[in-house]
Design a protein around this motif. Sequence first.
Motif, mmCIF file in Angstrom:
data_model
loop_
_atom_site.group_PDB
_atom_site.id
_atom_site.type_symbol
_atom_site.label_atom_id
_atom_site.label_comp_id
_atom_site.label_asym_id
_atom_site.label_seq_id
_atom_site.Cartn_x
_atom_site.Cartn_y
_atom_site.Cartn_z
ATOM 1 N N HIS A 102 14.879 37.178 70.227
ATOM 2 C CA HIS A 102 15.843 35.962 70.175
ATOM 3 C C HIS A 102 17.156 36.515 70.015
ATOM 4 C CE1 HIS A 102 12.258 33.386 69.784
ATOM 5 N NE2 HIS A 102 11.683 34.386 69.170
ATOM 6 N N VAL A 103 18.046 36.240 70.823
ATOM 7 C CA VAL A 103 19.421 36.729 70.765
ATOM 8 C C VAL A 103 20.151 35.641 70.861
ATOM 9 C CG1 VAL A 103 21.005 37.681 72.545
ATOM 10 C CG2 VAL A 103 18.691 38.494 72.844
ATOM 11 N N GLY A 104 21.134 36.065 69.499
ATOM 12 C CA GLY A 104 21.949 34.934 68.935
ATOM 13 C C GLY A 104 23.030 34.632 70.066
ATOM 14 N N VAL A 105 23.193 33.188 70.274
ATOM 15 C CA VAL A 105 24.476 33.079 71.183
ATOM 16 C C VAL A 105 25.530 32.302 70.541
ATOM 17 C CG1 VAL A 105 24.975 31.279 73.278
ATOM 18 C CG2 VAL A 105 22.518 32.125 73.010
ATOM 19 N N ALA A 106 26.599 32.956 70.815
ATOM 20 C CA ALA A 106 28.180 32.650 70.065
ATOM 21 C C ALA A 106 29.003 32.131 71.290
ATOM 22 C CB ALA A 106 28.424 33.524 69.408
ATOM 23 N N PRO A 107 30.106 31.721 71.098
ATOM 24 C CA PRO A 107 31.085 31.357 72.208
ATOM 25 C C PRO A 107 31.493 32.494 72.892
ATOM 26 C CG PRO A 107 31.807 30.190 70.172
ATOM 27 C CD PRO A 107 30.434 31.172 69.713
ATOM 28 N N ALA A 108 31.471 33.809 72.223
ATOM 29 C CA ALA A 108 31.734 35.100 72.922
ATOM 30 C C ALA A 108 30.864 35.437 73.981
ATOM 31 C CB ALA A 108 32.098 35.957 71.876
ATOM 32 N N ASN A 109 29.642 34.910 73.674
ATOM 33 C CA ASN A 109 28.276 35.539 74.532
ATOM 34 C C ASN A 109 27.619 34.492 75.151
ATOM 35 O OD1 ASN A 109 26.935 34.661 72.545
ATOM 36 N ND2 ASN A 109 25.575 36.652 72.526
ATOM 37 N N TYR A 112 25.879 35.151 78.548
ATOM 38 C CA TYR A 112 25.364 36.560 78.743
ATOM 39 C C TYR A 112 23.729 36.320 78.777
ATOM 40 C CZ TYR A 112 22.903 40.861 77.250
ATOM 41 O OH TYR A 112 22.350 42.026 77.031
ATOM 42 N N PRO A 113 22.991 35.320 78.067
ATOM 43 C CA PRO A 113 21.547 34.880 78.354
ATOM 44 C C PRO A 113 21.441 34.451 79.708
ATOM 45 C CG PRO A 113 22.197 34.169 76.250
ATOM 46 C CD PRO A 113 23.535 34.578 76.911
ATOM 47 N N GLU A 114 22.230 33.472 80.273
ATOM 48 C CA GLU A 114 22.154 33.105 81.549
ATOM 49 C C GLU A 114 22.342 34.105 82.677
ATOM 50 O OE1 GLU A 114 21.546 30.880 84.743
ATOM 51 O OE2 GLU A 114 20.861 30.344 82.724
ATOM 52 N N THR A 115 23.223 34.978 82.609
ATOM 53 C CA THR A 115 23.253 36.101 83.486
ATOM 54 C C THR A 115 22.095 36.874 83.487
ATOM 55 O OG1 THR A 115 25.839 36.160 83.084
ATOM 56 C CG2 THR A 115 24.668 38.214 84.030
ATOM 57 N N LYS A 116 21.442 37.297 82.055
ATOM 58 C CA LYS A 116 20.259 38.093 82.055
ATOM 59 C C LYS A 116 19.046 37.359 82.861
ATOM 60 C CE LYS A 116 19.717 41.369 79.365
ATOM 61 N NZ LYS A 116 19.664 42.731 79.657
ATOM 62 N N ARG A 117 19.174 35.912 82.890
ATOM 63 C CA ARG A 117 17.852 35.313 83.555
ATOM 64 C C ARG A 117 18.178 35.236 84.870
ATOM 65 N NH1 ARG A 117 17.304 31.312 80.099
ATOM 66 N NH2 ARG A 117 19.332 30.562 80.313
ATOM 67 N N ARG A 118 19.490 34.988 85.240
ATOM 68 C CA ARG A 118 19.830 34.807 86.567
ATOM 69 C C ARG A 118 19.617 36.279 87.485
ATOM 70 N NH1 ARG A 118 24.400 33.345 86.150
ATOM 71 N NH2 ARG A 118 25.613 34.891 86.931
ATOM 72 N N ARG A 119 20.336 37.159 87.001
ATOM 73 C CA ARG A 119 20.595 38.512 87.756
ATOM 74 C C ARG A 119 19.087 39.342 87.622
ATOM 75 N NH1 ARG A 119 26.519 40.598 86.889
ATOM 76 N NH2 ARG A 119 27.539 38.890 88.154
ATOM 77 N N MET A 120 18.460 39.115 86.600
ATOM 78 C CA MET A 120 17.620 40.382 85.970
ATOM 79 C C MET A 120 16.165 39.606 85.680
ATOM 80 S SD MET A 120 19.662 42.930 83.562
ATOM 81 C CE MET A 120 21.147 41.928 83.342
ATOM 82 N N GLY A 121 15.997 38.265 85.971
ATOM 83 C CA GLY A 121 14.737 37.642 85.948
ATOM 84 C C GLY A 121 14.206 37.699 84.448
ATOM 85 N N THR A 123 12.971 36.429 81.009
ATOM 86 C CA THR A 123 12.412 35.151 80.472
ATOM 87 C C THR A 123 12.748 35.116 79.096
ATOM 88 O OG1 THR A 123 10.380 35.958 81.754
ATOM 89 C CG2 THR A 123 10.054 34.049 79.911
ATOM 90 N N LEU A 124 13.512 34.045 78.774
ATOM 91 C CA LEU A 124 14.085 33.593 77.499
ATOM 92 C C LEU A 124 13.452 32.916 76.612
ATOM 93 C CD1 LEU A 124 17.922 33.888 78.542
ATOM 94 C CD2 LEU A 124 16.776 35.869 77.787
ATOM 95 N N PRO A 125 13.519 33.053 75.221
ATOM 96 C CA PRO A 125 12.875 31.946 74.499
ATOM 97 C C PRO A 125 13.664 30.597 74.574
ATOM 98 C CG PRO A 125 13.222 34.111 73.201
ATOM 99 C CD PRO A 125 13.938 34.138 74.558
ATOM 100 N N ALA A 126 12.733 29.611 74.461
ATOM 101 C CA ALA A 126 12.876 28.275 74.529
ATOM 102 C C ALA A 126 14.519 27.662 74.023
ATOM 103 C CB ALA A 126 11.960 27.138 73.979
ATOM 104 N N ALA A 127 14.802 28.474 72.593
ATOM 105 C CA ALA A 127 16.053 27.886 72.150
ATOM 106 C C ALA A 127 17.125 28.406 72.775
ATOM 107 C CB ALA A 127 15.969 28.660 70.733
ATOM 108 N N GLN A 128 16.893 29.446 73.890
ATOM 109 C CA GLN A 128 18.104 30.153 74.523
ATOM 110 C C GLN A 128 18.253 29.273 76.030
ATOM 111 O OE1 GLN A 128 17.406 34.322 74.616
ATOM 112 N NE2 GLN A 128 17.753 34.019 72.235
ATOM 113 N N ASN A 129 17.282 28.582 76.232
ATOM 114 C CA ASN A 129 17.387 28.037 77.659
ATOM 115 C C ASN A 129 18.353 26.696 77.741
ATOM 116 O OD1 ASN A 129 15.402 29.653 78.824
ATOM 117 N ND2 ASN A 129 13.545 28.349 78.239
#
Length: 129
Positions: A102-109, A112-121, A123-129
């Motif tokens: 579970h990676v915290g999402v803040a304005p600065a990043n 980042y989670p979307e890039t990890k999902r799109r470029r590297m495939g 699978t992120l927890p529901a709270a980050q989708n």
Amino acid sequence: MGNRSVTSYDVARRAGVSQSTVSRALRDDPRVVEKTRLRIRALAKEIGVRPARHGPEPEYGGAAVILHDLGIGSVRLLTNNPAKIAGLEDNGIVVAGREPLHVGVAPANVRYPETKRRRMGHTLPAAQN
């Protein structure tokens, strides 16, 4: 070779080289001298190991070799990266389970989670989708 599938780890053991050398040889990496590359490819073909079909990605063979040497054949992973699971399984390690990170999402990043999902495939927890 027992009940487990044959992997590049087996090629490394039989060829007397490191697993990373096998991985490089199967990708035709010029850092492996041609004589060694041809010997590894022939041995891999003989025991049924095929070269990976993907481009340059992180390699998990080194981790698998260490786990094998420690007598560990099964793990639970803390990861969002399906390639990590496949990489270990391709090298003879059973992945018995996965716990998402579970990676915290803040304005600065926020991207980042979307890039990890799109470029590297990843699978992120529901709270980050």
